[in-house]
Design a protein around this motif. Structure first.
Motif, PDB file in Angstrom:
ATOM      1  N   THR A  92      30.549  40.370  40.866  1.00 38.38           N
ATOM      2  CA  THR A  92      30.608  40.020  39.449  1.00 38.38           C
ATOM      3  C   THR A  92      29.230  40.119  38.822  1.00 38.38           C
ATOM      4  OG1 THR A  92      30.391  37.690  40.087  1.00 38.38           O
ATOM      5  CG2 THR A  92      32.608  38.530  39.670  1.00 38.38           C
ATOM      6  N   PRO A 106      38.493  42.692  35.449  1.00 33.73           N
ATOM      7  CA  PRO A 106      39.253  42.026  36.519  1.00 33.73           C
ATOM      8  C   PRO A 106      40.602  42.650  36.859  1.00 33.73           C
ATOM      9  CG  PRO A 106      38.148  40.386  35.190  1.00 33.73           C
ATOM     10  CD  PRO A 106      37.914  41.703  34.518  1.00 33.73           C
ATOM     11  N   ILE A 147      33.653  40.301  33.419  1.00 32.20           N
ATOM     12  CA  ILE A 147      34.656  39.514  32.715  1.00 32.20           C
ATOM     13  C   ILE A 147      34.284  39.522  31.239  1.00 32.20           C
ATOM     14  CG2 ILE A 147      35.698  37.228  32.463  1.00 32.20           C
ATOM     15  CD1 ILE A 147      34.996  36.714  35.414  1.00 32.20           C
ATOM     16  N   SER A 149      33.980  38.053  28.439  1.00 33.59           N
ATOM     17  CA  SER A 149      33.986  36.778  27.734  1.00 33.59           C
ATOM     18  C   SER A 149      33.298  36.928  26.371  1.00 33.59           C
ATOM     19  CB  SER A 149      33.276  35.716  28.582  1.00 33.59           C
ATOM     20  OG  SER A 149      31.965  36.145  28.921  1.00 33.59           O
ATOM     21  N   ALA A 161      34.966  31.717  36.826  1.00 32.85           N
ATOM     22  CA  ALA A 161      34.903  33.155  37.100  1.00 32.85           C
ATOM     23  C   ALA A 161      35.796  33.522  38.277  1.00 32.85           C
ATOM     24  CB  ALA A 161      33.457  33.557  37.369  1.00 32.85           C
ATOM     25  N   VAL A 164      39.481  33.474  37.171  1.00 29.74           N
ATOM     26  CA  VAL A 164      39.887  34.654  36.397  1.00 29.74           C
ATOM     27  C   VAL A 164      40.222  35.810  37.334  1.00 29.74           C
ATOM     28  CG1 VAL A 164      39.069  36.441  34.821  1.00 29.74           C
ATOM     29  CG2 VAL A 164      38.645  34.039  34.290  1.00 29.74           C
TER      30      VAL A 164
END
Length: 284
Positions: A92, A106, A147, A149, A161, A164
């Motif tokens: 990540t 994801p 991700i 966001s 995290a 998700v």
């Protein structure tokens, strides 16, 4: 004493092959929260790279019944040890890089994990709470997971995290169950006729009987005039048709209409209306 582990959902090759790797986690409570997030989504293969404190009571307290994930966690001293036998490594990352690296969201990461898991372990790597993974660690990954966001507030808690990514893994896994037909958990149940609904849908004849009954009651209480109908019944028909009524709902509504008629006229209706009233009372 930490809480006893809640029962696992069951072992599965795909789930066993997915390896969640946390690098140098500084707060042991976050490890427990990650274990909980994993178990929520049916995963249990946790690897910890040089955690500041583990195991301890804080991590078990935060796991909320996912203590078996912590009991089975592998603790190693380096990222190399955690990924050495893996066929795919994804880390990540929230930051752009001077040298572009393959970046996926994801859902795409979940699909790639599913594709590679039959060949061997797949590692999903999460970095430190304060500054994530280093450039060197990210370069050990085949893909970076981003991700998407809110850019004005993009920092995610470590367990968030992980949740998700694990959710997307879970969804991808469920879609592949039952010979490609997907899991029943993913099938919507929104109206009569859907699997799991408790009462069959009302047949057209019964629905039409309800509309006739409704119109008569509205006439009885001087709310509706047949000689000057405007669009009242059309709009009411549209409303109830949109609801897709089941048989019990029709009977309940007919029972209500019957009660209104009794109250307004002082007389009990006859025929289909009284039969529907009795049916509603019996089903309730």
């Amino acid at each position: 004493m930490h809480k006893p582990a809640l029962p696992q959902e069951g072992n599965d090759t795909f789930q066993d092959q997915i390896r969640i790797v946390l690098v140098e986690t500084s707060h042991s409570g976050n490890i427990g929260a990650v274990a909980r997030a994993m178990k929520n989504m049916g995963l249990g293969n946790l690897w910890l790279v040089n955690p500041t404190s583990f195991p301890d009571e804080t991590s078990y307290a935060r796991s909320s019944g996912a203590s078996d994930v912590l009991d089975n966690a592998q603790v190693v001293s380096s990222l190399d040890e955690a990924i050495t036998d893996c066929v795919l490594v994804m880390g990540t990352s929230a930051r752009g890089r001077k040298v572009p690296w393959p970046v996926i969201a994801p859902p795409d990461a979940a699909r790639k994990a599913s594709e590679h898991a039959p060949a061997g372990p797949v590692a999903l790597v999460f970095g430190r709470e304060n500054h994530g993974l280093s450039n060197e660690e990210l370069q050990r990954c085949h893909f970076h997971i981003h991700i998407p966001s809110n850019p004005d507030y993009s920092s995610l808690n470590l367990a968030m995290a992980v949740q998700v990514v694990c959710y997307e893994l879970r969804m991808n896994y469920l879609r592949g169950l039952e010979g490609g037909e997907g899991s029943p958990y993913l099938k919507a149940m929104t109206a009569p006729g859907d699997a799991g609904w408790d009462v069959p849908p009302a047949p057209v004849n019964d629905v039409e009987g309800f509309f006739s009954h409704l119109e008569q009651v509205l006439v009885d209480i001087d709310f509706h005039r047949r000689e000057n109908p405007r669009q009242l019944m059309t709009r009411l028909r549209r409303l109830f048709q949109r609801a897709r009524l089941d048989q019990m709902e029709i009977n309940i509504l007919r029972g209500i209409l019957t009660a209104v008629q009794k109250s307004s006229t002082g007389k009990a209706p006859t025929g289909n209306a009284s039969e529907a009233d009795e049916a509603a009372t019996g089903q309730e």
